[in-house]
Every structure is written in C-alpha cells, then in structure tokens.
Design a protein around this motif. Sequence first.
Motif, PDB file in Angstrom:
ATOM      1  N   THR A 193       0.860  -1.174   0.000  1.00 40.22           N
ATOM      2  CA  THR A 193       0.000   0.000   0.000  1.00 40.22           C
ATOM      3  C   THR A 193       0.899   1.228   0.000  1.00 40.22           C
ATOM      4  O   THR A 193       2.116   1.124  -0.140  1.00 40.22           O
ATOM      5  CB  THR A 193      -0.922   0.027   1.231  1.00 40.22           C
ATOM      6  OG1 THR A 193      -0.134   0.292   2.398  1.00 40.22           O
ATOM      7  CG2 THR A 193      -1.650  -1.290   1.394  1.00 40.22           C
ATOM      8  N   TYR A 198       2.250  -5.979   3.008  1.00 42.31           N
ATOM      9  CA  TYR A 198       1.464  -7.068   3.564  1.00 42.31           C
ATOM     10  C   TYR A 198       1.777  -8.358   2.811  1.00 42.31           C
ATOM     11  O   TYR A 198       2.055  -8.343   1.605  1.00 42.31           O
ATOM     12  CB  TYR A 198      -0.032  -6.785   3.445  1.00 42.31           C
ATOM     13  CG  TYR A 198      -0.503  -5.587   4.242  1.00 42.31           C
ATOM     14  CD1 TYR A 198      -0.884  -5.720   5.571  1.00 42.31           C
ATOM     15  CD2 TYR A 198      -0.541  -4.323   3.662  1.00 42.31           C
ATOM     16  CE1 TYR A 198      -1.308  -4.625   6.308  1.00 42.31           C
ATOM     17  CE2 TYR A 198      -0.962  -3.216   4.399  1.00 42.31           C
ATOM     18  CZ  TYR A 198      -1.342  -3.375   5.715  1.00 42.31           C
ATOM     19  OH  TYR A 198      -1.743  -2.277   6.443  1.00 42.31           O
ATOM     20  N   ARG A 213       1.176  -8.045   8.284  1.00 42.82           N
ATOM     21  CA  ARG A 213       2.033  -6.887   8.056  1.00 42.82           C
ATOM     22  C   ARG A 213       3.485  -7.328   8.149  1.00 42.82           C
ATOM     23  O   ARG A 213       3.915  -7.907   9.149  1.00 42.82           O
ATOM     24  CB  ARG A 213       1.743  -5.800   9.089  1.00 42.82           C
ATOM     25  CG  ARG A 213       0.725  -4.782   8.624  1.00 42.82           C
ATOM     26  CD  ARG A 213       0.439  -3.721   9.631  1.00 42.82           C
ATOM     27  NE  ARG A 213       1.620  -3.046  10.150  1.00 42.82           N
ATOM     28  CZ  ARG A 213       1.581  -2.029  10.997  1.00 42.82           C
ATOM     29  NH1 ARG A 213       0.407  -1.581  11.422  1.00 42.82           N
ATOM     30  NH2 ARG A 213       2.677  -1.467  11.427  1.00 42.82           N
ATOM     31  N   SER A 242      -6.865  -4.569   1.018  1.00 39.42           N
ATOM     32  CA  SER A 242      -7.445  -3.300   1.437  1.00 39.42           C
ATOM     33  C   SER A 242      -8.676  -3.523   2.292  1.00 39.42           C
ATOM     34  O   SER A 242      -8.842  -2.902   3.354  1.00 39.42           O
ATOM     35  CB  SER A 242      -7.807  -2.459   0.210  1.00 39.42           C
ATOM     36  OG  SER A 242      -8.480  -1.280   0.587  1.00 39.42           O
ATOM     37  N   VAL A 245      -7.602  -4.983   5.849  1.00 38.02           N
ATOM     38  CA  VAL A 245      -6.985  -4.092   6.844  1.00 38.02           C
ATOM     39  C   VAL A 245      -7.879  -2.906   7.183  1.00 38.02           C
ATOM     40  O   VAL A 245      -7.716  -2.299   8.245  1.00 38.02           O
ATOM     41  CB  VAL A 245      -5.613  -3.599   6.343  1.00 38.02           C
ATOM     42  CG1 VAL A 245      -4.684  -4.771   6.085  1.00 38.02           C
ATOM     43  CG2 VAL A 245      -5.739  -2.733   5.087  1.00 38.02           C
ATOM     44  N   SER A 246      -8.824  -2.559   6.309  1.00 41.00           N
ATOM     45  CA  SER A 246      -9.665  -1.387   6.572  1.00 41.00           C
ATOM     46  C   SER A 246     -11.046  -1.741   7.091  1.00 41.00           C
ATOM     47  O   SER A 246     -11.725  -0.889   7.668  1.00 41.00           O
ATOM     48  CB  SER A 246      -9.826  -0.558   5.292  1.00 41.00           C
ATOM     49  OG  SER A 246     -10.587  -1.270   4.323  1.00 41.00           O
ATOM     50  N   SER A 272      -6.064   1.858   2.803  1.00 44.60           N
ATOM     51  CA  SER A 272      -6.003   1.344   4.168  1.00 44.60           C
ATOM     52  C   SER A 272      -7.117   1.897   5.047  1.00 44.60           C
ATOM     53  O   SER A 272      -7.306   1.446   6.175  1.00 44.60           O
ATOM     54  CB  SER A 272      -4.644   1.696   4.798  1.00 44.60           C
ATOM     55  OG  SER A 272      -4.444   3.099   4.819  1.00 44.60           O
TER      56      SER A 272
END
Length: 334
Positions: A193, A198, A213, A242, A245-246, A272
């Motif tokens: 990102t 990742y 991560r 995406s 993690v978000s 993110s």
Amino acid sequence: MLETSARLLRLLSLLQAHREWSGADLAERLGVSPRTVRRDVDRLRELGYPVSASPGTGGGYQLGAGAELPPLLLDDDEAVAVAVGLRTAAGQGIEGIGETSVRALAKLEQVLPSRLRRRVSALNAFAVPMLRGPGPSAVDPAVLTEVAHLCRDAERLRFEYRDHPRSRTGSGGENALGALTRRTVEPHRLVCTERRWYLVAWDLDRDDWRTFRVDRMVLKPPHGPRFTPRTPPAEDLAEYVSRGVSTRAYAAQAVVRLLVPLHEAAERISPSAGTLEAETEGSCLLRTGAPNLDVMVIHVMMTGLEFEVLEPAELTGRLRAARDLLSRAVERSS
C-alpha cells in the motif's frame, strides 16, 4: 540465430522465475528436446550465468549466485547502484514501484557475486536517511526479498508475528504490545500500500487465508518444504488486502454511500482506510471499519464528503446523538 537468442532469453527468464527446474519441464515449456535444453544451458554458462545441474530423478537446473557478474550491461559500480536503488524503493512503499522493485531486486541479488552483495549490504547498513516524516513502516528489504523468494519458489515460511496492539484501559490511550505468536504459512503474494507491506498467505495452523504486516514479522528459518500453491482468496489481491486491513479487521463495519464520483472520493480515502466501489456517475460506496460505532462516526465525518448510511442502521442513531451533542455545544459557545 534469432530463434536461438530468443529461446535463451526465455530459458533465463524461466530459471529466474523458480529456484529449480527439471530438464523435462524446461523442454516442455520451451518446446524443444531435453538435449537442446542442455546445449542452451551450456551457452548460458559460457555467457557467465551460473547455472548448476544436479543429476538423478529429483535433480534439475538452478540459477545461482556466480563468481562473475553476468553480462547485464552493468559494471560493478552500476550493479551496486541499481541494487541500492531498488532496496530504497522497496522500503519506501512508493505506489506502483515498491512491489516491482522487490521482484527486480530478488532477481538481481540472486546473481550478484558475493563481493558485490557485501558492498550492497554495507551501504544499506551504514547509510541513514535524514528525512523520516510520516511514511511507510520500516521494513528490512532483506526480509522482503527473502519472502519474495519463498513466494516465488512455493516454500513454507516460518516467522514470529506481533499482533495488532490493544489499547490499555485507564492508561491515557497508550497501546499495549500485541501478542507474539509463531506462524507457519504458505506464502502467496506481497502487496504494497502507500504506507505498508502485507503478505497474503495460507496459515497452516488456522487452516485459512491470512494477511500479515511484514514489519511485524521476524523470520525464523529454516523454511520449507515446498508446497503446491492454492487457489488465491481473490482475483484482485490489492482489493482483498485493502478490505481486510480497513474493514474485516474491525469489530464495527459499515457501508456508506458517498455523494461524489469515485475519483473524487479516492483522492480523500486511502486503501487502508476503506474500499471504494463506483455506483453512479455522482456517487460511490465506501466499505470501512472501526473499533466501535462512535469511532465510526468520527471516521466517516473526517472524509469531509456528503454521505448517507446504508448499514448498519445503528450508525444512523449514533450520528443523531453526535449531531445533538454538537448542537448543544454550539449553543453554549455562541
């Protein structure tokens, strides 16, 4: 001659793509006989490419590090400069460059002579960048290249992993260290990102796909053995990471319609922070997550964009409560 030259380049590309190939597999990929493969390997050796061969049914061809730099049209100083530049780009998380840099660095370091690898390591160990503003989390490029090799060669990866830190209660918002666990995975792809790296991998202990991560990983070799790659969890791995993690990583999740075109929302919202999906010419959908709905209210408001809540319904109630709280504060302050 042209056909032979093109075939040699194809052979070299195949040898760089995987750690070891059998003669039969190479012959099938190139559409030639095993005898022609042996002749082409000899030609690569004459050009300075270090191709080793192991006999027997389990043997094959392998491209290794050599005593001399292969003819890449680079002298020693140029090769070192390229390697250092690739390491720098890999560690900076530059959009569209970082992941490509890791792949290129993995190929280059595979054939760098030991004397040049020592020079590259020394430069990276003792050169400290002065500018350290808000940027990507620090990731050792050596870790990235090793993980990239294991993804490429389909070898199991072992590492210690520090989970996401949890907030301490009654401590002014300080973060406690996350739990440290040992993991054994089948690595699939590295995804970059704008701030972090990742790893998408199949977690053998949890029997499911997981996203890690890389800056929280401490590699614990030896790695291996080889494995048969699985079908990935999604065609678009960037979108998969995406969303993970978000959104999926949080207890509270929401879908919000943003009343602006997709390109305008993308300028405000990073991958993110949430995933975006075009809806109409003038609107798009935001899927995002937060620790709880109260934080979600702040998260959505911070976009600065007009919106309406699609789900969950409880978020609308939290928005009303926030509106009333702000209205009372404005009245008292006026």
